[in-house]
Design a protein around this motif. Structure first.
Motif, PDB file in Angstrom:
ATOM      1  N   LEU A   1      10.339  -4.392  -9.019  1.00 29.49           N
ATOM      2  CA  LEU A   1       9.893  -4.143 -10.393  1.00 29.49           C
ATOM      3  C   LEU A   1      10.395  -2.795 -10.921  1.00 29.49           C
ATOM      4  O   LEU A   1      10.665  -2.658 -12.114  1.00 29.49           O
ATOM      5  N   LEU A   2      10.558  -1.823 -10.024  1.00 29.58           N
ATOM      6  CA  LEU A   2      11.117  -0.538 -10.470  1.00 29.58           C
ATOM      7  C   LEU A   2      12.571  -0.723 -10.892  1.00 29.58           C
ATOM      8  O   LEU A   2      13.011  -0.211 -11.917  1.00 29.58           O
ATOM      9  N   LEU A   3      13.314  -1.500 -10.104  1.00 28.49           N
ATOM     10  CA  LEU A   3      14.739  -1.698 -10.428  1.00 28.49           C
ATOM     11  C   LEU A   3      14.919  -2.596 -11.648  1.00 28.49           C
ATOM     12  O   LEU A   3      15.845  -2.403 -12.436  1.00 28.49           O
ATOM     13  N   LEU A   4      14.023  -3.562 -11.811  1.00 24.37           N
ATOM     14  CA  LEU A   4      14.179  -4.482 -12.945  1.00 24.37           C
ATOM     15  C   LEU A   4      13.835  -3.818 -14.272  1.00 24.37           C
ATOM     16  O   LEU A   4      14.373  -4.200 -15.311  1.00 24.37           O
ATOM     17  N   GLY A   5      12.919  -2.864 -14.257  1.00 23.12           N
ATOM     18  CA  GLY A   5      12.538  -2.295 -15.553  1.00 23.12           C
ATOM     19  C   GLY A   5      11.668  -1.063 -15.465  1.00 23.12           C
ATOM     20  O   GLY A   5      10.955  -0.742 -16.415  1.00 23.12           O
ATOM     21  N   ASN A   6      11.748  -0.322 -14.306  1.00 23.20           N
ATOM     22  CA  ASN A   6      10.930   0.873 -14.123  1.00 23.20           C
ATOM     23  C   ASN A   6       9.448   0.559 -14.312  1.00 23.20           C
ATOM     24  O   ASN A   6       8.706   1.331 -14.928  1.00 23.20           O
ATOM     25  N   LYS A   7       9.035  -0.607 -13.829  1.00 27.59           N
ATOM     26  CA  LYS A   7       7.636  -1.023 -13.972  1.00 27.59           C
ATOM     27  C   LYS A   7       6.870  -0.776 -12.674  1.00 27.59           C
ATOM     28  O   LYS A   7       7.387  -1.040 -11.589  1.00 27.59           O
ATOM     29  N   ASN A   8       5.642  -0.314 -12.820  1.00 30.13           N
ATOM     30  CA  ASN A   8       4.771  -0.182 -11.652  1.00 30.13           C
ATOM     31  C   ASN A   8       4.191  -1.546 -11.311  1.00 30.13           C
ATOM     32  O   ASN A   8       3.674  -2.246 -12.184  1.00 30.13           O
ATOM     33  N   PHE A   9       4.255  -1.880 -10.002  1.00 31.57           N
ATOM     34  CA  PHE A   9       3.708  -3.147  -9.531  1.00 31.57           C
ATOM     35  C   PHE A   9       2.204  -3.204  -9.801  1.00 31.57           C
ATOM     36  O   PHE A   9       1.469  -2.263  -9.514  1.00 31.57           O
ATOM     37  N   GLY A  10       1.752  -4.314 -10.367  1.00 33.37           N
ATOM     38  CA  GLY A  10       0.339  -4.531 -10.649  1.00 33.37           C
ATOM     39  C   GLY A  10       0.185  -5.859 -11.359  1.00 33.37           C
ATOM     40  O   GLY A  10       1.148  -6.361 -11.948  1.00 33.37           O
ATOM     41  N   ILE A  11      -0.993  -6.459 -11.258  1.00 41.60           N
ATOM     42  CA  ILE A  11      -1.178  -7.773 -11.869  1.00 41.60           C
ATOM     43  C   ILE A  11      -2.512  -7.889 -12.601  1.00 41.60           C
ATOM     44  O   ILE A  11      -2.642  -8.674 -13.541  1.00 41.60           O
ATOM     45  N   SER A  12      -3.508  -7.068 -12.233  1.00 40.35           N
ATOM     46  CA  SER A  12      -4.852  -7.320 -12.761  1.00 40.35           C
ATOM     47  C   SER A  12      -4.992  -6.983 -14.241  1.00 40.35           C
ATOM     48  O   SER A  12      -5.868  -7.529 -14.915  1.00 40.35           O
TER      49      SER A  12
ATOM     50  N   GLY B   1       5.821  -5.909   0.103  1.00 37.42           N
ATOM     51  CA  GLY B   1       6.124  -4.529  -0.270  1.00 37.42           C
ATOM     52  C   GLY B   1       7.362  -4.416  -1.140  1.00 37.42           C
ATOM     53  O   GLY B   1       7.483  -3.494  -1.955  1.00 37.42           O
ATOM     54  N   LEU B   2       8.304  -5.353  -0.979  1.00 35.54           N
ATOM     55  CA  LEU B   2       9.537  -5.323  -1.789  1.00 35.54           C
ATOM     56  C   LEU B   2       9.261  -5.520  -3.273  1.00 35.54           C
ATOM     57  O   LEU B   2      10.117  -5.219  -4.112  1.00 35.54           O
ATOM     58  N   MET B   3       8.050  -6.024  -3.629  1.00 38.28           N
ATOM     59  CA  MET B   3       7.704  -6.124  -5.047  1.00 38.28           C
ATOM     60  C   MET B   3       7.795  -4.756  -5.725  1.00 38.28           C
ATOM     61  O   MET B   3       8.105  -4.661  -6.906  1.00 38.28           O
ATOM     62  N   VAL B   4       7.519  -3.692  -4.962  1.00 36.80           N
ATOM     63  CA  VAL B   4       7.544  -2.338  -5.538  1.00 36.80           C
ATOM     64  C   VAL B   4       8.955  -1.970  -6.030  1.00 36.80           C
ATOM     65  O   VAL B   4       9.141  -1.695  -7.215  1.00 36.80           O
ATOM     66  N   PRO B   5       9.986  -1.977  -5.145  1.00 35.03           N
ATOM     67  CA  PRO B   5      11.324  -1.653  -5.661  1.00 35.03           C
ATOM     68  C   PRO B   5      11.868  -2.715  -6.619  1.00 35.03           C
ATOM     69  O   PRO B   5      12.628  -2.377  -7.534  1.00 35.03           O
TER      70      PRO B   5
ATOM     71  N   SER C   1      -2.873  -5.137  -5.691  1.00 36.24           N
ATOM     72  CA  SER C   1      -1.462  -4.856  -5.981  1.00 36.24           C
ATOM     73  C   SER C   1      -1.288  -3.443  -6.524  1.00 36.24           C
ATOM     74  O   SER C   1      -0.544  -2.625  -5.964  1.00 36.24           O
ATOM     75  N   GLY C   2      -1.982  -3.141  -7.623  1.00 33.74           N
ATOM     76  CA  GLY C   2      -1.770  -1.875  -8.333  1.00 33.74           C
ATOM     77  C   GLY C   2      -2.267  -0.655  -7.576  1.00 33.74           C
ATOM     78  O   GLY C   2      -1.645   0.410  -7.626  1.00 33.74           O
TER      79      GLY C   2
ATOM     80  N   ALA D   1       6.393   2.511   0.015  1.00 39.25           N
ATOM     81  CA  ALA D   1       6.514   3.970   0.014  1.00 39.25           C
ATOM     82  C   ALA D   1       7.942   4.400   0.337  1.00 39.25           C
ATOM     83  O   ALA D   1       8.502   5.281  -0.321  1.00 39.25           O
ATOM     84  N   ILE D   2       8.542   3.762   1.355  1.00 46.04           N
ATOM     85  CA  ILE D   2       9.927   4.112   1.722  1.00 46.04           C
ATOM     86  C   ILE D   2      10.865   3.774   0.555  1.00 46.04           C
ATOM     87  O   ILE D   2      11.760   4.557   0.211  1.00 46.04           O
ATOM     88  N   SER D   3      10.646   2.634  -0.080  1.00 47.90           N
ATOM     89  CA  SER D   3      11.498   2.233  -1.208  1.00 47.90           C
ATOM     90  C   SER D   3      11.453   3.271  -2.317  1.00 47.90           C
ATOM     91  O   SER D   3      12.489   3.632  -2.893  1.00 47.90           O
ATOM     92  N   ILE D   4      10.243   3.735  -2.632  1.00 45.25           N
ATOM     93  CA  ILE D   4      10.106   4.717  -3.714  1.00 45.25           C
ATOM     94  C   ILE D   4      10.848   6.001  -3.355  1.00 45.25           C
ATOM     95  O   ILE D   4      11.580   6.561  -4.183  1.00 45.25           O
TER      96      ILE D   4
END
Lengths: 188, 155
Positions: free
Chosen positions: A25-36, A19-23, A149-150, B69-72
């Motif tokens: 990628l957001l912190l690294l470049g405002n990117k939404n997590f996804g791979i496909s 789940g930490l992949m979400v923050p 992922s996405g 979800a919590i992170s966002i």
């Protein structure tokens, strides 16, 4: 301490780490997590394809995603070589019995050698699993607009309705095929 | 800097800098390690999940969503900015009333057959399970087919 790293990681540790992949990628470049969508970028970047779906794809803007996929390959190699990644999952006895009825040996590595390693992979059941399954994963993920992922992780984290619908589809389709089609394929 | 590396389709977009390359490479390495150590790339775990025989996969995906979800929410409340100084404001994908469920089902069929979704396709390659190359090439063929059929498919 090192044994804890090379040993199995419990689901309540790996789930949050995923789940930490979400923050991250957001912190690294405002990117939404996804791979496909990398599968689309690969087509657009290296194949002479004329369909609008590929010509409209901005490979440069999506280069970060391809680099992420490259990182996944490197990370998996590191996990297997140095972090004890290629260990047999401790599946339930019920699952072991199920695999036995499919003529799949109990796990000795992360993947069954009957499907995922030569020479086992040179069999009808392995080829159908990889060729047909791979095709459906590729076609389906782009039709659905995302993958586990996405949609399942990023989309559900955003409480996005379309991602919920897609995720229900992922699991409904998976349950159907795993229960009714995989047994037939394994019997080949 | 990769300015001269690729033919410019959309010249206004900047390519990835070396620092950008490194940060996403490391994010990918982290992702790859977690995918392997979580065993979510394992065919065994996928079949076990779809037969409701173990909580392992459901626990992982469920907790990943909770943490995501919590992170966002925290990032939004803090009006956090990315390291590039852009305000973090993730937007969900649009709802497609046919594409999402039908594409989702087709994806699920393939997920159960291969035992791998797109992240694990790459991770299995890194883990040395070479036959997965067949699955990856087949997935690319599936995406190509979708790309050409897209104008004629209901979404």
């Amino acid at each position: 301490m090192w044994e804890a790293i090379t040993g199995p990681w419990p689901w309540w540790v790996t789930g949050p780490l995923l789940g930490l992949m979400v923050p991250i990628l957001l912190l690294l470049g405002n990117k939404n997590f996804g791979i496909s969508s990398t599968l689309r970028h690969v087509c657009a970047a290296v194949l002479p394809v004329k369909a609008e779906y590929f010509t409209s794809d901005n490979v440069r803007a999506n280069m970060w995603n391809l680099v992420l996929a490259l990182g996944v390959i490197v990370g998996a190699t590191i996990a297997v070589l140095f972090l004890g990644g290629d260990r047999a999952p401790e599946v339930t006895p019920a699952a072991q019995e199920l695999f036995a009825t499919w003529n799949i040996a109990a796990p000795v590595r992360l993947q069954p050698s009957e499907i995922y390693l030569w020479p086992g992979a040179v069999s009808l059941r392995s080829l159908i699993s990889l060729v047909v399954g791979g095709f459906l994963v590729g076609f389906g993920t782009r039709y659905a607009g995302g993958c586990t992922s996405g949609h399942a992780i990023m989309g559900l984290s955003l409480l996005n309705f379309g991602s919920l619908v897609a995720t229900v589809g992922f699991f409904a389709g998976g349950v159907l095929v795993s229960q009714f089609i995989v047994p037939l394929v394994m019997a080949l | 800097m990769s300015d001269s590396a690729t033919a410019t389709r959309k010249p206004q977009v900047e390519g990835l800098s070396f620092g950008g390359f490194l940060k996403y490479l490391f994010a990918g390495i982290y992702f790859g390690i977690v995918l392997v150590k979580a065993e979510v790339i394992s065919w065994f775990r996928i079949q076990e999940m779809f037969h409701f025989m173990s909580f392992h996969m459901y626990g992982i995906i469920g907790l990943a969503v909770v943490v995501g979800a919590i992170s966002i929410q925290l990032l939004k409340m803090a009006k956090a900015k990315s390291v590039e100084g852009v305000e973090i404001n993730p937007i969900g994908k649009p709802f497609n009333k046919i594409g999402n469920p039908v594409g989702g089902l087709i994806f699920g069929f393939g997920w159960a057959l291969t035992g791998a979704c797109p992240g694990p396709l790459y991770a299995n390659l890194g883990a040395g399970y070479w036959p997965i190359l067949i699955g990856i090439l087949s997935a690319i063929l599936g995406v190509l087919t979708y790309g050409y059929l897209k104008p004629r498919l209901p979404h």
